[in-house]
Write a protein that holds these residues in place. Structure first.
Motif, PDB file in Angstrom:
ATOM      1  N   GLY A 173       0.835  -1.395  -0.216  1.00  0.00           N
ATOM      2  CA  GLY A 173       0.173   0.127  -0.144  1.00  0.00           C
ATOM      3  C   GLY A 173       0.748   1.322   0.021  1.00  0.00           C
ATOM      4  N   ALA A 174       2.372   0.864  -0.104  1.00  0.00           N
ATOM      5  CA  ALA A 174       2.925   2.335   0.044  1.00  0.00           C
ATOM      6  C   ALA A 174       3.918   2.302  -1.398  1.00  0.00           C
ATOM      7  N   ALA A 221      11.626  10.605 -14.391  1.00  0.00           N
ATOM      8  CA  ALA A 221      11.726   9.426 -15.544  1.00  0.00           C
ATOM      9  C   ALA A 221      10.511   8.677 -15.375  1.00  0.00           C
ATOM     10  N   HIS A 222       9.780   8.369 -14.447  1.00  0.00           N
ATOM     11  CA  HIS A 222       8.602   7.410 -14.113  1.00  0.00           C
ATOM     12  C   HIS A 222       7.426   8.279 -13.334  1.00  0.00           C
ATOM     13  N   ALA A 223       7.765   9.679 -13.184  1.00  0.00           N
ATOM     14  CA  ALA A 223       6.838  10.344 -12.215  1.00  0.00           C
ATOM     15  C   ALA A 223       5.541  10.244 -12.349  1.00  0.00           C
ATOM     16  N   SER A 224       4.943  10.627 -13.787  1.00  0.00           N
ATOM     17  CA  SER A 224       3.472  10.521 -13.904  1.00  0.00           C
ATOM     18  C   SER A 224       2.779   9.407 -13.859  1.00  0.00           C
ATOM     19  N   LEU A 225       3.466   8.156 -14.506  1.00  0.00           N
ATOM     20  CA  LEU A 225       3.050   6.988 -14.380  1.00  0.00           C
ATOM     21  C   LEU A 225       2.839   6.549 -12.837  1.00  0.00           C
ATOM     22  N   LEU A 226       4.081   6.849 -12.193  1.00  0.00           N
ATOM     23  CA  LEU A 226       4.235   6.562 -10.668  1.00  0.00           C
ATOM     24  C   LEU A 226       2.980   7.029  -9.770  1.00  0.00           C
ATOM     25  N   GLU A 227       2.430   8.491  -9.907  1.00  0.00           N
ATOM     26  CA  GLU A 227       1.655   9.048  -9.451  1.00  0.00           C
ATOM     27  C   GLU A 227       0.386   8.329  -9.537  1.00  0.00           C
ATOM     28  N   VAL A 228      -0.082   8.051 -10.634  1.00  0.00           N
ATOM     29  CA  VAL A 228      -1.448   7.626 -10.961  1.00  0.00           C
ATOM     30  C   VAL A 228      -1.318   6.079 -10.355  1.00  0.00           C
ATOM     31  N   GLY A 229      -0.422   5.293 -10.485  1.00  0.00           N
ATOM     32  CA  GLY A 229      -0.223   4.074 -10.024  1.00  0.00           C
ATOM     33  C   GLY A 229      -0.148   4.100  -8.253  1.00  0.00           C
ATOM     34  N   LEU A 230       0.461   4.877  -7.999  1.00  0.00           N
ATOM     35  CA  LEU A 230       0.323   5.016  -6.282  1.00  0.00           C
ATOM     36  C   LEU A 230      -1.052   5.388  -5.853  1.00  0.00           C
TER      37      LEU A 230
END
Ligand code: CO8
Length: 261
Positions: A143-144, A218-227
């Motif tokens: 969850g994190a 490098a992955h920020a926008s994908l990471l934000e949605v995924g988190l």
């Protein structure tokens, strides 16, 4: 009797530009409870404001970097309580640290512990370190950031296996998979992490901070949605009987019986 500190903060011997933070709940294998995470977030924010410090090492003990989120704290928690407890979310505050963070990992690095190590910018591991996302055996999921940062680090094939089986992997396997910066003998993991942090600390400080910032983009926008997505699924699972059974079984030191509800 004075209460033991959950987090020890000091400067590296001979290198005041490197701060060393030590998770200090040895009896619980450094399980991450809300108080410890809050203190870590506060400390990192204070270090961001301290010009003398240029790089931070985060470590645990030889036996455990951290064996996960605190199951005993989470076992009685509803989704609503989890939301309240995490407002503001300490994980977001930790991930927002501007100064480079090096995780120095030995022993168990599981669940929230691995998520914390992956939130750091580099991981130096002892040969004896063990990595895994065992949440599935508790009826929940990471969850994190575990489903996201692990997938970015090691790819879908391996992340899927680790998240869906909870299998632990060795430092050698984790290194081959691309999760770690360096693997060293157990006697050296902390000194190697401090040496690496010292090397970063000798660079131009703003360049180091903006270099970190750019690599993370490098992955920020994908990471934000995924988190956000992961968090929702994680919280949904807090309303299941399987979560209650999984965590009760851990506390009672028995195997869980999952029923799919
Ligand atoms: N939470 C709370 N207590 C823990 C945890 C934990 N994650 N891990 C270990 N402990 C405690 C044990 O209960 C035990 O306490 P006691 O002595 O009171 O019985 C003590 O630490 C020592 O542990 P063991 O006796 O179990 O030691 P072993 O060497 O036999 O086993 C293991 C070591 C394999 C690491 C085992 O302790 C274990 O499986 N731990 C749990 C691992 C796990 O499932 N981690 C995932 C937790 S869920 C999670 O991380 C989700 C995080 C989501 C982010 C949000 C966070 C707020």
């Amino acid at each position: 009797m004075a209460e033991e500190k959950l987090l020890l903060a000091e400067r590296a011997e001979g290198d005041p530009a490197v701060a060393v933070l030590t998770l200090n709940r040895p009896k619980a294998l450094n399980a991450l409870n809300a108080a410890l995470l809050g203190e870590l977030a506060d400390t990192l924010e204070a270090l961001d404001a301290d010009d003398e410090v240029r790089c931070v090492v985060l470590t645990g003990s030889e036996r455990a970097f951290a064996a996960g989120g605190d199951i005993k704290q989470m076992s009685d928690s509803t989704a609503a309580e989890m939301v309240k407890r995490e407002s503001p979310n300490p994980w977001k505050r930790i991930a927002a640290a501007r100064k480079p963070l090096v995780a120095a990992v030995s022993g168990f690095c599981l669940g929230g512990g691995l998520e914390l190590a992956m939130t750091c910018d580099m991981i130096v591991a002892s040969e004896t370190a063990r990595f895994g996302q065992p949440e599935i055996s508790l009826g929940i999921i990471p969850g994190a950031g575990g489903t996201q940062r692990l997938t970015h680090a090691v790819g879908k094939a391996r992340a899927m296996e680790l998240v869906l089986t909870g299998r632990q992997i060795s430092a050698a396997e984790a290194f081959d998979a691309g999760l770690l910066t360096r693997v060293v003998p157990e006697a050296d993991y902390l000194s190697e992490a401090v040496a690496l942090a010292g090397e970063v600390a000798r660079q131009a400080p703003l360049a180091a901070q903006l270099g970190k910032d750019a690599v993370l983009k490098a992955h920020a926008s994908l990471l934000e949605v995924g988190l956000d997505y992961e968090r929702r699924n994680f919280l949904v699972l807090f309303s299941t009987e399987d979560k209650a059974e999984g965590m009760a079984a851990f506390k009672e030191k028995r195997k869980p019986e999952f029923k799919g509800r």
